[in-house]
Enzyme design. Structure first.
Site, short mmCIF file in Angstrom:
data_model
loop_
_atom_site.label_atom_id
_atom_site.label_comp_id
_atom_site.label_asym_id
_atom_site.label_seq_id
_atom_site.Cartn_x
_atom_site.Cartn_y
_atom_site.Cartn_z
N ASP A 38 0.81 -1.07 0.07
CA ASP A 38 -0.01 -0.07 -0.13
C ASP A 38 0.95 1.13 -0.04
O ASP A 38 2.24 1.16 0.04
CB ASP A 38 -0.92 -0.02 1.25
CG ASP A 38 -2.38 0.88 0.87
OD1 ASP A 38 -2.25 1.79 0.10
OD2 ASP A 38 -3.32 0.78 1.57
C1 BGC Z 1 -4.99 3.17 0.14
C2 BGC Z 1 -5.14 2.27 -1.00
C3 BGC Z 1 -5.05 2.56 -2.32
C4 BGC Z 1 -3.64 3.27 -2.37
C5 BGC Z 1 -3.54 3.90 -3.80
C6 BGC Z 1 -3.92 4.00 -0.10
O1 BGC Z 1 -3.64 5.17 0.70
O2 BGC Z 1 -4.98 2.48 1.43
O3 BGC Z 1 -6.63 1.50 -0.64
O4 BGC Z 1 -5.19 1.77 -3.41
O5 BGC Z 1 -3.97 4.27 -1.55
O6 BGC Z 1 -4.36 4.95 -3.98
#
Ligand code: BGC
Length: 767
Positions: free
Chosen positions: A293
């Site tokens: 993530d």
């Molecule tokens: C979130 C994810 C997301 C990623 C990309 C993160 O802050 O937890 O769910 O896919 O950002 O945008």
């Protein structure tokens, strides 16, 4: 176009990858072939260590969806082969332009994989996933994912960071909006549906996008419901509750997995060798790749298990995170870690192979660019619009529908000369209808409740007064008087209350789960006028609306319904659509009951034994409960009313006893039959739910567990015979020895309309 917002990364590790069919258990075709693996071998042989690490580097190239971090010259990085994936680019012009840098500018011409959070639609925004799950309609969800895939892929986006399959038992956690609720069985069914919809029949179909099941794992168990927070989850609970939807996604062929932010029992998910390597790769034989993530690799340093980014890169990579999203940890550190032997080169090749495998599977080497598309508005495609409306209708959950003047208040039938008051901050708030993570969705495409209701009432010569009452935050009370006056002057009140579209989603935990601010005052003042009132609740989480449940005759849970929310609501209010949604999360009475979920364990001193078994306690005091609150939810999991009524009867099980060893060996199973009848006067859809409880087992099992469900659409008086199977998959659990087996004991089986009702049948499970 700003094309310089880019990024960073890096890290470490090893494990040789056997060439096995990519979709080992999926129904679709294998995603890798021996020929593809040979092409990957050939490419790997040409790559420098730096170029290999480049494939594991993922940067945001557009609007940021996390805290901004390193921003560098993207084009230069791409030309040197230092970028494997970009995300947050949303137009074909931008994705093609970046792709050209890589295909024409880089030494090995490896295509870039473009990702995006396509969560509940790309431009055509469907209801939030929690709303979609309330449909209990996996075909519907598959279709919404397919439309999302078509729209996203047309702009060059071939990877979605969806589905979010985190089980959520705590409505304070804002990301409960993004998932399918609290149940692992239902969550698994939806996980498979999303993967099928996104990935289509073949990943190399240009309209397919690769799915990413996230957030691996346990993210929804954040302590206190605070986003990103620590979790403590036993291995059994992990395997019984949190892992199954991921397992289902992998089984369906999901090409990627995202490692989560949370730590589990002290080990960050994004450096967790047990979950990422032992479970995901070794047990499940996952052949795709793991993306971290946003900055989760770097965050290992903040968790405290790495002193710096180099150590974080090494730990995450060795644990099994293949690609580094936004940390800028792999790119600078992984080459030296490999050269110095602190990360085996075999692990590097393994990670790069996984990434290249997905790029080949998507056909990106053959077709790196997308055709120029005329900038048509895809939400004007009638089929997509219709699907968005139907999805919204199916997501609504009717919580109350009491009689007013002798008839259930809904559906409404106002007559010429009457007046309706539409009151509340969510009556006409287009942006809020999109809900969190609405991607390319635009407020300008939304049809609000007011926009849909006004022309309908005008045609009927019914007056309409619209007043907001207050803002969604409920921060001021000056509009209450006008709202009360509008109610007084009307024959019917429709109250549109709830949360703003961004009160749920990432980093949007709430410590209260009631109506925000002063909205409760508005509600009570309007209801005090005595006018028949329909309350429509918009929110990304269950709301504890106890007073409303007792005092408002009709309550419809509308979640955030997406672009077609207004027409869907009007059709439902007028009875052209039947509310058929069922809760996929328990609605607590108060925040103090949290965590609240139906599939809990029973304690030795239950307040009420759920099936009247084994409890002889007559003492009302020394029981597990609160002195100031009931244990039961305000509305249970699986609950929802319609405009008609149903009877479930004739539940039968194919045998009074069954042998555990025969079920374990796949030689025996149970069939459960039940009859569902529409006993009312209108057409409607019932969702029959099969629950089980096991007793006499080596570890305590939940008081009920969902193990089957079927939606049936029935005309008045019509019946349908349903059959469910219970075999190893449904009857096994992780026992005392951490083996997934069916054990000797007693099985109780319900077929019911929600998790709190019905009478069980008993089956002996013999040795
Ligand atoms: C979130 C994810 C997301 C990623 C990309 C993160 O802050 O937890 O769910 O896919 O950002 O945008």
């Amino acid at each position: 176009m700003n094309r310089t917002k880019i990024l960073t990364l890096t890290v470490v590790s090893a494990v040789q990858l056997a060439v096995v069919p990519f979709r080992a258990e999926a129904q679709g075709a294998s995603l890798s072939t021996p020929q593809t693996e040979q092409k990957i071998d050939a490419l790997l042989a040409k790559m420098t260590i730096e170029e290999k690490v480049g494939q594991l580097n993922q940067l945001s190239s557009g609007s940021l969806t996390g805290p901004s971090s390193v921003v560098r010259d993207g084009d230069a990085l791409i030309r040197t082969g230092m970028v494997g994936s970009l995300f947050n680019s949303v137009t074909w012009k931008e994705t093609n332009a970046y792709q050209r840098e890589s295909i024409e500018g880089s030494r090995l011409h490896i295509p870039v994989l473009f990702g995006l959070d396509v969560i509940h639609g790309f431009r055509t925004t469907f209801p939030i996933p929690l709303g979609l799950s309330s449909s209990w309609d996996t075909d519907l969800v598959e279709q919404t994912a397919r439309v999302a895939a078509q729209e996203a892929s047309s702009q060059g986006v071939r990877w979605t960071f969806s589905p979010m399959v985190d089980i959520a038992r705590d409505p304070r956690w804002g990301r409960i909006a993004e998932g399918a609720g609290e149940d692992p069985y239902l969550g698994s069914a939806f996980a498979r549906a999303y993967v099928r919809g996104y990935q289509g029949r073949r990943l190399d179909d240009p309209s397919s996008i690769v799915a990413c099941a996230k957030h691996f794992v346990g993210y929804g168990a954040a302590e206190g419901g605070r986003d990103y927070n620590t979790t403590e989850i036993s291995e059994r609970t992990l395997r019984d509750v949190y892992l199954p939807p991921f397992r289902a996604a992998v089984g369906e062929g999901a090409g990627t997995i995202m490692s989560a932010f949370n730590s589990i029992n002290g080990v960050p998910s994004s450096a967790n060798a047990f979950t990422l390597t032992e479970v995901l790769r070794n047990e499940w034989k996952f052949q795709g790749f793991v993306d971290s993530d946003w900055t989760a690799v770097h965050e290992i340093t903040l968790h405290g298990i790495a002193e710096n980014d180099e150590a974080a890169a090494q730990k995450s990579f060795l644990a099994g995170v293949d690609m580094d999203m936004q940390s800028a940890a792999y790119l600078p550190h992984l080459p030296d870690l490999v050269k110095s032997g602190r990360v085996p080169v075999g692990r590097l090749d393994d990670a790069v192979r996984r990434v290249l495998r997905i790029k080949f599977a998507l056909g990106l080497f053959e077709r790196p660019y997308v055709p120029e598309v005329v900038d048509a508005n895809p939400t004007e495609v009638p089929a997509s619009r219709e699907l968005a409306r139907r999805a919204a209708e199916e997501s609504f959950v009717l919580l109350e529908n009491r009689k007013v003047a002798g008839f259930p208040l809904l559906p409404i039938a106002p007559v010429a000369g009457q007046r309706v008051a539409l009151i509340g901050p969510l009556s006409d708030s287009a942006g809020d209808m999109l809900g969190p993570w609405s991607g390319e969705g635009r407020a300008s495409d939304v049809v609000t409740l007011r926009m849909a209701l006004a022309p309908r009432l005008e045609r009927l010569h019914v007056g309409l007064t619209v007043t907001q009452g207050m803002n969604a935050a409920g921060s001021e009370t000056s509009g209450i008087a006008a709202a009360v006056e509008a109610a007084r002057q009307s024959d019917l009140v429709i109250l549109a209350l709830g949360e703003s579209g961004h009160s749920s989603g990432e980093a949007s935990a709430r410590s209260r789960i009631d109506l925000p601010g002063h909205q409760e005052e508005l509600l009570e003042a309007v209801v005090a006028t005595g006018k028949p009132t329909v309350l429509i609740l918009f929110s990304g989480r269950p709301l504890a609306v106890e007073w409303a449940s007792r005092n408002v005759p009709a309550i419809l849970m509308a979640w955030f319904p997406g672009l077609q929310g207004g027409p869907a609501l009007v059709r439902t209010l007028f009875g052209e659509a039947e509310p058929s949604g069922r809760l996929t999360v328990s609605v607590p009475r108060s925040v103090g009951q949290v965590p609240m979920y139906y599939n809990r364990l029973n304690t030795g001193r239950p307040r009420v034994d759920p099936i009247g078994l084994g409890s002889t306690k007559s003492d009302p005091y020394y029981v597990s409960g609160y002195i100031d609150e009931l244990n039961t939810p305000l509305y249970p999991f699986g609950y929802g009313l319609g405009y008609t009524t149903f009877e479930i009867s004739g539940v039968k099980v194919s045998a009074a006893s069954i042998s555990a060893s025969a079920v374990n060996a796949g030689r025996a199973q149970l069939t459960v039959n039940a009859n569902v009848r529409n006993s009312g006067t209108r057409v409607g859809t019932e969702t029959a739910q099969l629950y089980i409880r096991l007793r006499g087992t080596s570890v305590a099992r939940p008081v009920r567990e969902l193990k089957g469900f079927k939606r049936v659409h029935l005309e008045p008086g019509e019946s349908s015979q349903l059959a469910f199977n219970l075999d190893r998959e449904e009857l096994s659990f992780w026992n005392l020895d951490m083996k997934n087996v069916v054990e000797q004991g007693t099985l109780y089986v319900w077929v019911a309309s929600d998790s709190s009702v019905g009478d069980p049948l008993r089956v002996d499970i013999t040795e």
